[in-house]
Design a protein around this motif. Structure first.
Motif, PDB file in Angstrom:
ATOM      1  N   THR A 339     -29.568 -21.704 -44.353  1.00 40.47           N
ATOM      2  CA  THR A 339     -29.980 -22.878 -43.590  1.00 40.47           C
ATOM      3  C   THR A 339     -31.285 -22.563 -42.867  1.00 40.47           C
ATOM      4  O   THR A 339     -31.744 -21.407 -42.848  1.00 40.47           O
ATOM      5  N   LEU A 340     -31.850 -23.604 -42.273  1.00 43.80           N
ATOM      6  CA  LEU A 340     -33.076 -23.404 -41.515  1.00 43.80           C
ATOM      7  C   LEU A 340     -32.844 -22.511 -40.300  1.00 43.80           C
ATOM      8  O   LEU A 340     -33.757 -21.804 -39.866  1.00 43.80           O
ATOM      9  N   MET A 341     -31.593 -22.518 -39.783  1.00 37.24           N
ATOM     10  CA  MET A 341     -31.264 -21.609 -38.675  1.00 37.24           C
ATOM     11  C   MET A 341     -31.329 -20.165 -39.140  1.00 37.24           C
ATOM     12  O   MET A 341     -31.836 -19.291 -38.413  1.00 37.24           O
ATOM     13  N   HIS A 342     -30.821 -19.889 -40.357  1.00 39.27           N
ATOM     14  CA  HIS A 342     -30.910 -18.526 -40.895  1.00 39.27           C
ATOM     15  C   HIS A 342     -32.369 -18.117 -41.072  1.00 39.27           C
ATOM     16  O   HIS A 342     -32.754 -16.972 -40.779  1.00 39.27           O
ATOM     17  N   TYR A 343     -33.181 -19.055 -41.544  1.00 35.48           N
ATOM     18  CA  TYR A 343     -34.586 -18.734 -41.779  1.00 35.48           C
ATOM     19  C   TYR A 343     -35.322 -18.489 -40.462  1.00 35.48           C
ATOM     20  O   TYR A 343     -36.178 -17.589 -40.387  1.00 35.48           O
ATOM     21  N   LEU A 344     -34.977 -19.272 -39.431  1.00 34.53           N
ATOM     22  CA  LEU A 344     -35.568 -19.055 -38.114  1.00 34.53           C
ATOM     23  C   LEU A 344     -35.265 -17.649 -37.628  1.00 34.53           C
ATOM     24  O   LEU A 344     -36.160 -16.933 -37.129  1.00 34.53           O
ATOM     25  N   CYS A 345     -34.012 -17.231 -37.749  1.00 34.56           N
ATOM     26  CA  CYS A 345     -33.627 -15.882 -37.304  1.00 34.56           C
ATOM     27  C   CYS A 345     -34.352 -14.816 -38.131  1.00 34.56           C
ATOM     28  O   CYS A 345     -34.755 -13.760 -37.599  1.00 34.56           O
ATOM     29  N   LYS A 346     -34.544 -15.084 -39.417  1.00 33.23           N
ATOM     30  CA  LYS A 346     -35.236 -14.122 -40.283  1.00 33.23           C
ATOM     31  C   LYS A 346     -36.708 -13.979 -39.860  1.00 33.23           C
ATOM     32  O   LYS A 346     -37.247 -12.865 -39.786  1.00 33.23           O
ATOM     33  N   VAL A 347     -37.339 -15.116 -39.584  1.00 31.31           N
ATOM     34  CA  VAL A 347     -38.732 -15.083 -39.164  1.00 31.31           C
ATOM     35  C   VAL A 347     -38.887 -14.321 -37.855  1.00 31.31           C
ATOM     36  O   VAL A 347     -39.791 -13.478 -37.702  1.00 31.31           O
ATOM     37  N   LEU A 348     -37.985 -14.613 -36.921  1.00 23.82           N
ATOM     38  CA  LEU A 348     -38.061 -13.928 -35.626  1.00 23.82           C
ATOM     39  C   LEU A 348     -37.767 -12.442 -35.774  1.00 23.82           C
ATOM     40  O   LEU A 348     -38.392 -11.600 -35.109  1.00 23.82           O
ATOM     41  N   ASP A 350     -38.377 -10.609 -38.303  1.00 25.43           N
ATOM     42  CA  ASP A 350     -39.500  -9.942 -38.964  1.00 25.43           C
ATOM     43  C   ASP A 350     -40.742  -9.884 -38.092  1.00 25.43           C
ATOM     44  O   ASP A 350     -41.470  -8.873 -38.092  1.00 25.43           O
ATOM     45  N   LYS A 351     -41.018 -10.956 -37.331  1.00 28.38           N
ATOM     46  CA  LYS A 351     -42.291 -11.060 -36.629  1.00 28.38           C
ATOM     47  C   LYS A 351     -42.168 -10.973 -35.104  1.00 28.38           C
ATOM     48  O   LYS A 351     -43.091 -10.490 -34.450  1.00 28.38           O
ATOM     49  N   LEU A 352     -41.074 -11.470 -34.552  1.00 32.85           N
ATOM     50  CA  LEU A 352     -40.894 -11.448 -33.092  1.00 32.85           C
ATOM     51  C   LEU A 352     -39.486 -10.955 -32.749  1.00 32.85           C
ATOM     52  O   LEU A 352     -38.667 -11.682 -32.167  1.00 32.85           O
ATOM     53  N   PRO A 353     -39.144  -9.743 -33.102  1.00 35.33           N
ATOM     54  CA  PRO A 353     -37.776  -9.254 -32.859  1.00 35.33           C
ATOM     55  C   PRO A 353     -37.403  -9.188 -31.381  1.00 35.33           C
ATOM     56  O   PRO A 353     -36.209  -9.198 -31.039  1.00 35.33           O
ATOM     57  N   GLU A 354     -38.400  -9.131 -30.512  1.00 35.49           N
ATOM     58  CA  GLU A 354     -38.088  -9.058 -29.080  1.00 35.49           C
ATOM     59  C   GLU A 354     -37.487 -10.358 -28.539  1.00 35.49           C
ATOM     60  O   GLU A 354     -36.955 -10.368 -27.425  1.00 35.49           O
ATOM     61  N   LEU A 355     -37.519 -11.436 -29.345  1.00 34.78           N
ATOM     62  CA  LEU A 355     -36.966 -12.707 -28.892  1.00 34.78           C
ATOM     63  C   LEU A 355     -35.497 -12.899 -29.287  1.00 34.78           C
ATOM     64  O   LEU A 355     -34.872 -13.871 -28.851  1.00 34.78           O
ATOM     65  N   LEU A 356     -34.970 -12.010 -30.124  1.00 27.58           N
ATOM     66  CA  LEU A 356     -33.625 -12.218 -30.672  1.00 27.58           C
ATOM     67  C   LEU A 356     -32.534 -12.203 -29.594  1.00 27.58           C
ATOM     68  O   LEU A 356     -31.478 -12.818 -29.766  1.00 27.58           O
ATOM     69  N   ASP A 357     -32.772 -11.529 -28.490  1.00 27.80           N
ATOM     70  CA  ASP A 357     -31.752 -11.462 -27.441  1.00 27.80           C
ATOM     71  C   ASP A 357     -32.060 -12.430 -26.290  1.00 27.80           C
ATOM     72  O   ASP A 357     -31.736 -12.161 -25.129  1.00 27.80           O
ATOM     73  N   PHE A 358     -32.657 -13.583 -26.629  1.00 28.19           N
ATOM     74  CA  PHE A 358     -33.035 -14.545 -25.580  1.00 28.19           C
ATOM     75  C   PHE A 358     -31.830 -15.049 -24.791  1.00 28.19           C
ATOM     76  O   PHE A 358     -31.951 -15.493 -23.647  1.00 28.19           O
ATOM     77  N   HIS A 359     -30.633 -14.995 -25.398  1.00 31.04           N
ATOM     78  CA  HIS A 359     -29.430 -15.515 -24.725  1.00 31.04           C
ATOM     79  C   HIS A 359     -29.100 -14.718 -23.460  1.00 31.04           C
ATOM     80  O   HIS A 359     -28.406 -15.229 -22.571  1.00 31.04           O
ATOM     81  N   LYS A 360     -29.643 -13.474 -23.385  1.00 30.76           N
ATOM     82  CA  LYS A 360     -29.382 -12.691 -22.182  1.00 30.76           C
ATOM     83  C   LYS A 360     -30.092 -13.274 -20.957  1.00 30.76           C
ATOM     84  O   LYS A 360     -29.685 -12.994 -19.825  1.00 30.76           O
TER      85      LYS A 360
END
Length: 520
Positions: A339-348, A350-360
């Motif tokens: 899904t587009l949600m999976h692709y969003l997570c993949k892009v982040l 690959d390119k902005l991994p520091e944003l993956l834990d934004f829920h914290k």
């Protein structure tokens, strides 16, 4: 009446009549009957004739008049006398004992067309039969009669003798309510005067809120108070419920004081919970607005959306509605595996991994999503109204006298603290309202159409779906890595037999001259 019988002959030989009784009435009054005739035959005359017909069996037959008295009027026949007084006489009404009440709901105004209105119009025809109060008192007296004869009285006396002649309690309150009240009192486990002393002292260490709420539930009503006020018997003969009601009636407006007591016990917890929820709303609103990671993720989503919608009416957007976040999981890739949600997570990733834990950054979002601002408003209003009732009771209790002196003193101390807490709580509540609206405005939404509860629900759902898609991407990457390793291992195993055969052939070629010379 038939004529009197003729005097018997030889009247001079009959015994003289008995003298009149002392204190008897003068001439003209009724004459008491003479004594019965002597045993055996009468002296000098035949037996007396039978009594005239129609006189009944009220007494012995009238004797003949004495001889020589002429044709005087005979004494009237003696009839049976009723010793008991009729229940309708004033003397019976004056002796009325306390009766067991009938717990009905009386009608004070007859509705037109009802049987009661008809009975009022035709009172004579609808009048009930005359009630025998003597019988009613013997059957429905509140106190057990101490005297009585007959089989039933002896039986009752014999039955109560085994209990030491214990007198039955008088019950004025509805039986079911009285029983429930007595069950409640067994849980209090303290004398009734001590219970009311704890109430007047507002001592929450003696009575907890459940016990106080039960006391409120079993506070005497106006009708029950009237019943007890009209009771003239001994208070010791009353049931436990009735005695408890009497103890409560010693305190003016006892139910109002109990409600004040209940509010005081719960005030700290109630205000503390309300303040905690208000702070949670404030913290969640601040965290969402201040999260840099969430802002960059929203910008990434905007870029993806514009890339997908390029060349269409939906393209070149400067933003998107908040509920569009739920569409990320509905938009699927061509292979239908992503899904587009999976692709969003993949892009982040690959390119902005520091944003993956934004829920914290959104620590209070989940807690805030469970809070309804309407409920907070109702709780705030309930606290304010309860505090007003406390102030009213304090004012009215000034006229109670010494019985409420300790109550007033303790209530004043509580009010000084409670009023300050409620003022600060009202200020915090106003701040929460402003922050909740600003959260909707932060995403370009109208608070009237997209209120705080909807904003937090959408954001929390986005966080959950984002984390799930990221985990699925990670698992998929792991599966692909393991698959690649397996394929590499299989490829290595395919190459190994060829190398083994080539190595064996090479060794055989090296040692072949030695083998030939040995054979020779």
């Amino acid at each position: 009446a038939p004529p009197p019988p003729p005097p018997p002959p030889g009247g001079s030989q009959c015994p003289p009549p008995p003298p009149p009784p002392l204190g008897g009435k003068g001439p003209g009054g009724p004459t008491p009957p003479p004594p019965p005739p002597l045993a055996g035959k009468a002296i000098g005359g035949p037996p007396a004739p039978p009594p005239p017909p129609g006189r009944g069996r009220g007494g012995p037959p009238a004797p003949p008049p004495p001889a020589g008295r002429g044709w005087g009027a005979p004494p009237p026949p003696v009839t049976a006398r009723v010793s008991a007084t009729s229940p309708s006489t004033p003397s019976a009404a004056g002796r009325r004992t306390s009766l067991k009440p009938l717990h009905w709901v009386k009608v004070t105004r007859a509705v037109q067309g009802s049987l009661w209105a008809e009975a009022q119009r035709s009172a004579d025809q609808a009048k009930g039969p005359e009630i025998d109060m003597t019988e009613l008192e013997s059957l429905f007296s509140a106190a057990v009669p101490t005297t009585g004869t007959g089989v039933s009285g002896d039986r009752a006396g014999g039955r109560r003798a085994s209990f030491g002649m214990k007198q039955e309690k008088v019950h004025l309150i509805d039986l079911r309510r009285a029983n429930n009240c007595e069950i409640m009192l067994t849980k209090v486990k303290m004398p009734l005067p001590d219970v009311m002393s704890a109430v007047l002292a507002l001592d929450g260490s003696i009575l907890d809120v459940d016990q106080v709420e039960n006391l409120i539930k079993f506070s005497p009503t106006k009708e029950e108070m009237d019943l007890l006020k009209n009771y003239t018997g001994s208070k010791d003969n009353l049931g436990k419920c009735e005695q408890f009601f009497l103890e409560m009636m010693r305190v003016p407006r006892v139910e109002s004081k109990l409600r004040v007591f209940s509010f005081k016990i719960q005030f700290a917890t109630q205000v503390g919970d309300l303040r905690k929820n208000l702070n949670t709303v404030n913290d969640a609103s601040r965290e969402v607005r201040e999260s840099i990671k969430l802002r960059r993720i929203m910008q990434t989503i905007l870029s993806l959306g514009n890339a997908l919608n390029q060349g269409t009416a939906r393209g070149s957007a400067i933003g998107f509605k908040l509920d569009s976040l739920s569409k990320l999981t509905d938009t699927r890739a061509r292979n239908n595996k992503m899904t587009l949600m999976h692709y969003l997570c993949k892009v982040l990733a690959d390119k902005l991994p520091e944003l993956l834990d934004f829920h914290k950054d959104l620590a209070h979002l989940e807690g805030a999503s469970k809070i309804q601002l309407k409920s907070l408003a109702e709780e705030m209003q309930a606290v304010s109204k309860s505090l007003e009732k406390v102030e009213q009771e304090l004012t009215v209790s000034e006229n109670d006298g010494p019985v409420s002196e300790g109550f007033r003193k303790n209530l004043k101390s509580f009010l000084n603290i409670a009023e300050a807490d409620v003022r600060s709580l009202a200020s915090l509540y106003s701040e929460v309202g402003r922050n909740a609206d600003s959260l909707a405005h932060y995403f370009g939404e109208d608070p009237a159409r997209c209120p705080f509860e909807q904003v937090t629900s959408i954001l929390l759902n986005f966080v959950i779906m984002f984390k799930r898609a990221h985990d699925e991407n990670f698992k998929m990457a792991e599966l692909e890595r393991k698959k690649a390793e397996k394929e590499a291992e299989q490829e290595r195993l395919k190459i190994s037999p060829i190398r083994r055969d080539a190595e064996a052939f090479r060794k055989d070629d090296i040692f072949s001259p030695f083998k030939s010379s040995k054979v020779g």
